[in-house]
Write a protein that holds these residues in place. Sequence first.
Motif, PDB file in Angstrom:
ATOM      1  N   ASP A 265      11.767 -26.191 -20.897  1.00 50.11           N
ATOM      2  CA  ASP A 265      10.399 -25.680 -20.908  1.00 50.11           C
ATOM      3  C   ASP A 265       9.450 -26.640 -20.197  1.00 50.11           C
ATOM      4  N   ALA A 266       9.668 -27.944 -20.389  1.00 50.59           N
ATOM      5  CA  ALA A 266       8.841 -28.940 -19.709  1.00 50.59           C
ATOM      6  C   ALA A 266       9.043 -28.883 -18.199  1.00 50.59           C
ATOM      7  N   ASP A 267      10.298 -28.641 -17.769  1.00 51.22           N
ATOM      8  CA  ASP A 267      10.572 -28.523 -16.333  1.00 51.22           C
ATOM      9  C   ASP A 267       9.856 -27.322 -15.738  1.00 51.22           C
ATOM     10  N   ILE A 268       9.828 -26.214 -16.493  1.00 51.55           N
ATOM     11  CA  ILE A 268       9.163 -24.992 -16.018  1.00 51.55           C
ATOM     12  C   ILE A 268       7.665 -25.229 -15.859  1.00 51.55           C
ATOM     13  N   LYS A 269       7.055 -25.893 -16.846  1.00 47.60           N
ATOM     14  CA  LYS A 269       5.619 -26.186 -16.773  1.00 47.60           C
ATOM     15  C   LYS A 269       5.310 -27.135 -15.614  1.00 47.60           C
TER      16      LYS A 269
ATOM     17  N   VAL B  77      14.261 -19.472  -8.352  1.00 46.81           N
ATOM     18  CA  VAL B  77      14.064 -19.893  -6.964  1.00 46.81           C
ATOM     19  C   VAL B  77      12.578 -20.012  -6.660  1.00 46.81           C
ATOM     20  N   SER B  78      11.784 -19.071  -7.192  1.00 46.18           N
ATOM     21  CA  SER B  78      10.339 -19.102  -6.949  1.00 46.18           C
ATOM     22  C   SER B  78       9.714 -20.393  -7.456  1.00 46.18           C
ATOM     23  N   LEU B  79      10.179 -20.887  -8.612  1.00 41.22           N
ATOM     24  CA  LEU B  79       9.650 -22.123  -9.179  1.00 41.22           C
ATOM     25  C   LEU B  79      10.422 -23.363  -8.739  1.00 41.22           C
ATOM     26  N   GLU B  80      11.459 -23.139  -7.892  1.00 35.82           N
ATOM     27  CA  GLU B  80      12.244 -24.251  -7.339  1.00 35.82           C
ATOM     28  C   GLU B  80      12.879 -25.086  -8.441  1.00 35.82           C
ATOM     29  N   ILE B  81      13.477 -24.392  -9.410  1.00 31.09           N
ATOM     30  CA  ILE B  81      14.178 -25.051 -10.506  1.00 31.09           C
ATOM     31  C   ILE B  81      15.525 -24.369 -10.693  1.00 31.09           C
ATOM     32  N   ASN B  82      16.438 -25.011 -11.452  1.00 29.89           N
ATOM     33  CA  ASN B  82      17.721 -24.386 -11.732  1.00 29.89           C
ATOM     34  C   ASN B  82      17.675 -23.693 -13.089  1.00 29.89           C
TER      35      ASN B  82
ATOM     36  N   PHE C 135       1.269 -17.705  -4.396  1.00 29.77           N
ATOM     37  CA  PHE C 135       0.571 -18.065  -5.626  1.00 29.77           C
ATOM     38  C   PHE C 135       0.820 -17.017  -6.705  1.00 29.77           C
ATOM     39  N   SER C 136       0.796 -15.734  -6.319  1.00 23.36           N
ATOM     40  CA  SER C 136       1.071 -14.646  -7.258  1.00 23.36           C
ATOM     41  C   SER C 136       2.536 -14.633  -7.679  1.00 23.36           C
ATOM     42  N   GLU C 137       3.427 -14.936  -6.737  1.00 21.58           N
ATOM     43  CA  GLU C 137       4.857 -14.954  -7.023  1.00 21.58           C
ATOM     44  C   GLU C 137       5.204 -15.999  -8.083  1.00 21.58           C
ATOM     45  N   ILE C 138       4.668 -17.211  -7.930  1.00 19.79           N
ATOM     46  CA  ILE C 138       4.993 -18.266  -8.896  1.00 19.79           C
ATOM     47  C   ILE C 138       4.310 -17.998 -10.236  1.00 19.79           C
ATOM     48  N   ALA C 139       3.152 -17.305 -10.222  1.00 15.42           N
ATOM     49  CA  ALA C 139       2.491 -16.950 -11.479  1.00 15.42           C
ATOM     50  C   ALA C 139       3.355 -15.981 -12.275  1.00 15.42           C
ATOM     51  N   GLU C 140       3.919 -14.976 -11.588  1.00 19.74           N
ATOM     52  CA  GLU C 140       4.793 -14.018 -12.268  1.00 19.74           C
ATOM     53  C   GLU C 140       6.036 -14.709 -12.792  1.00 19.74           C
ATOM     54  N   ALA C 141       6.602 -15.603 -11.997  1.00 21.83           N
ATOM     55  CA  ALA C 141       7.798 -16.331 -12.423  1.00 21.83           C
ATOM     56  C   ALA C 141       7.502 -17.155 -13.670  1.00 21.83           C
ATOM     57  N   TYR C 142       6.359 -17.832 -13.681  1.00 21.18           N
ATOM     58  CA  TYR C 142       6.003 -18.648 -14.844  1.00 21.18           C
ATOM     59  C   TYR C 142       5.716 -17.771 -16.054  1.00 21.18           C
ATOM     60  N   ASP C 143       5.082 -16.618 -15.852  1.00 23.23           N
ATOM     61  CA  ASP C 143       4.778 -15.701 -16.945  1.00 23.23           C
ATOM     62  C   ASP C 143       6.041 -15.262 -17.669  1.00 23.23           C
TER      63      ASP C 143
ATOM     64  N   ALA D 191       7.019 -27.569 -12.856  1.00 24.85           N
ATOM     65  CA  ALA D 191       7.199 -26.881 -11.578  1.00 24.85           C
ATOM     66  C   ALA D 191       6.016 -25.957 -11.284  1.00 24.85           C
ATOM     67  N   TYR D 192       5.572 -25.238 -12.297  1.00 20.58           N
ATOM     68  CA  TYR D 192       4.438 -24.340 -12.078  1.00 20.58           C
ATOM     69  C   TYR D 192       3.181 -25.133 -11.715  1.00 20.58           C
ATOM     70  N   ARG D 193       2.937 -26.233 -12.428  1.00 21.98           N
ATOM     71  CA  ARG D 193       1.745 -27.028 -12.152  1.00 21.98           C
ATOM     72  C   ARG D 193       1.732 -27.525 -10.711  1.00 21.98           C
ATOM     73  N   ARG D 194       2.882 -28.006 -10.254  1.00 16.43           N
ATOM     74  CA  ARG D 194       2.975 -28.543  -8.885  1.00 16.43           C
ATOM     75  C   ARG D 194       2.765 -27.452  -7.852  1.00 16.43           C
ATOM     76  N   LEU D 195       3.436 -26.307  -8.034  1.00 10.44           N
ATOM     77  CA  LEU D 195       3.366 -25.238  -7.040  1.00 10.44           C
ATOM     78  C   LEU D 195       2.027 -24.500  -7.089  1.00 10.44           C
ATOM     79  N   ALA D 196       1.440 -24.348  -8.299  1.00 10.65           N
ATOM     80  CA  ALA D 196       0.145 -23.674  -8.410  1.00 10.65           C
ATOM     81  C   ALA D 196      -0.936 -24.453  -7.673  1.00 10.65           C
ATOM     82  N   LEU D 197      -0.909 -25.781  -7.784  1.00 11.24           N
ATOM     83  CA  LEU D 197      -1.871 -26.603  -7.060  1.00 11.24           C
ATOM     84  C   LEU D 197      -1.617 -26.561  -5.553  1.00 11.24           C
ATOM     85  N   LYS D 198      -0.343 -26.480  -5.186  1.00 12.42           N
ATOM     86  CA  LYS D 198       0.013 -26.474  -3.767  1.00 12.42           C
ATOM     87  C   LYS D 198      -0.417 -25.197  -3.078  1.00 12.42           C
TER      88      LYS D 198
END
Length: 342
Positions: free
Chosen positions: A17-21, A7-12, A45-53, A23-30
């Motif tokens: 792996d490409a979808d995860i990257k 939910v944090s990365l707004e993906i299912n 910003f911290s929430e999506i970083a942890e989700a991507y990690d 999503a993170y790129r879009r949300l990190a910039l936002k």
Amino acid sequence: MGGDYYVSLEINRNATDADIKKAYRRLALKYHPDKNNDSGAYEKFSEIAEAYDVLSDPRKKATYDKFGEEGLKRGIPSDLGVNGAWTEGYTFHGNPEKIFRSFFGGDNPFADFYAEDGSDIDVGFGGLCGRGVRKQDAPIERDLHLALEDLFHGCTKKMKISRRVSRAFGRKEKCGTFRFVSVCFFSSDQVMNEDGYTSSIKDKILSINIKPGWREGTRIIFEKEGDQGPNCIPADIVFVVQQKNHPRFSRQEHNLIYTYDIDLEKALTGFSMEIETLDGRLLNIPVNDIVHPNYTKVVPGEGMPQSADPRRRGDLIIKFHVKFPEKLSLQGKKLIKQALTL
């Protein structure tokens, strides 16, 4: 975190792996704090970083998908693991900027996404403006051996490092290696290598401020003091505290353990003893109890300081080693029997 990483990365949950990257790129910039002035931007910003990690790491993702956040962070029993799945508890390091730098590259990677007129630049996964994504090298870890007195009082340790820096003629690219210098001395004069690079050795002194009460395993991180290269971010240098053996004390958490040798007479009749503390004081401690095999004497507040609040200290726990006589005369045995029957 207490939420759903997907939910944090707004993906299912079927995201690749490409979808995860993506999503993170879009949300990190936002939500990057430099671009977003909203008071809750850094938290997001911290929430999506942890989700991507978590989701970008196959082992963490597999553990999270099967056992949820609780299983991920508390760890799972090894007999439940799948194909050697990671079973140690996960803790986010709390540095979303580090995730951002590692993903996009550069000391100021956010600046790479803007043209001179301030408009966004579209960047694909292949690289930044055709230059390739800069990744940070793995941390360089070294043990830092400290005496118990150093960890009791606190101190400052200085470590000398030397780093080779190379510069291509007419370019701004640099590369090099990091290593610790013990005996050898390296000149800082420049020389021309066969590959057309000029190289030099630059020494630097790193100061490590040891706080009273630090435990073995404490990590001290110097960011980006390691290797350099045209397409990599310098590695972090990490010192890991290792406690040297002490001739008189051992340590358990905040407590100090001391073993005292006594003979059987003192164990049965009582005695007093003197113990020199780590700060040079002499404690006079009476023992009026019978010292049996499991007996310990606790002296409150004479242990190690707590790093969070050095005014608070653990306890001194005294254990005893009773030396029994190797032999007794018949008369001696008779007297002991008489004494113990009284």
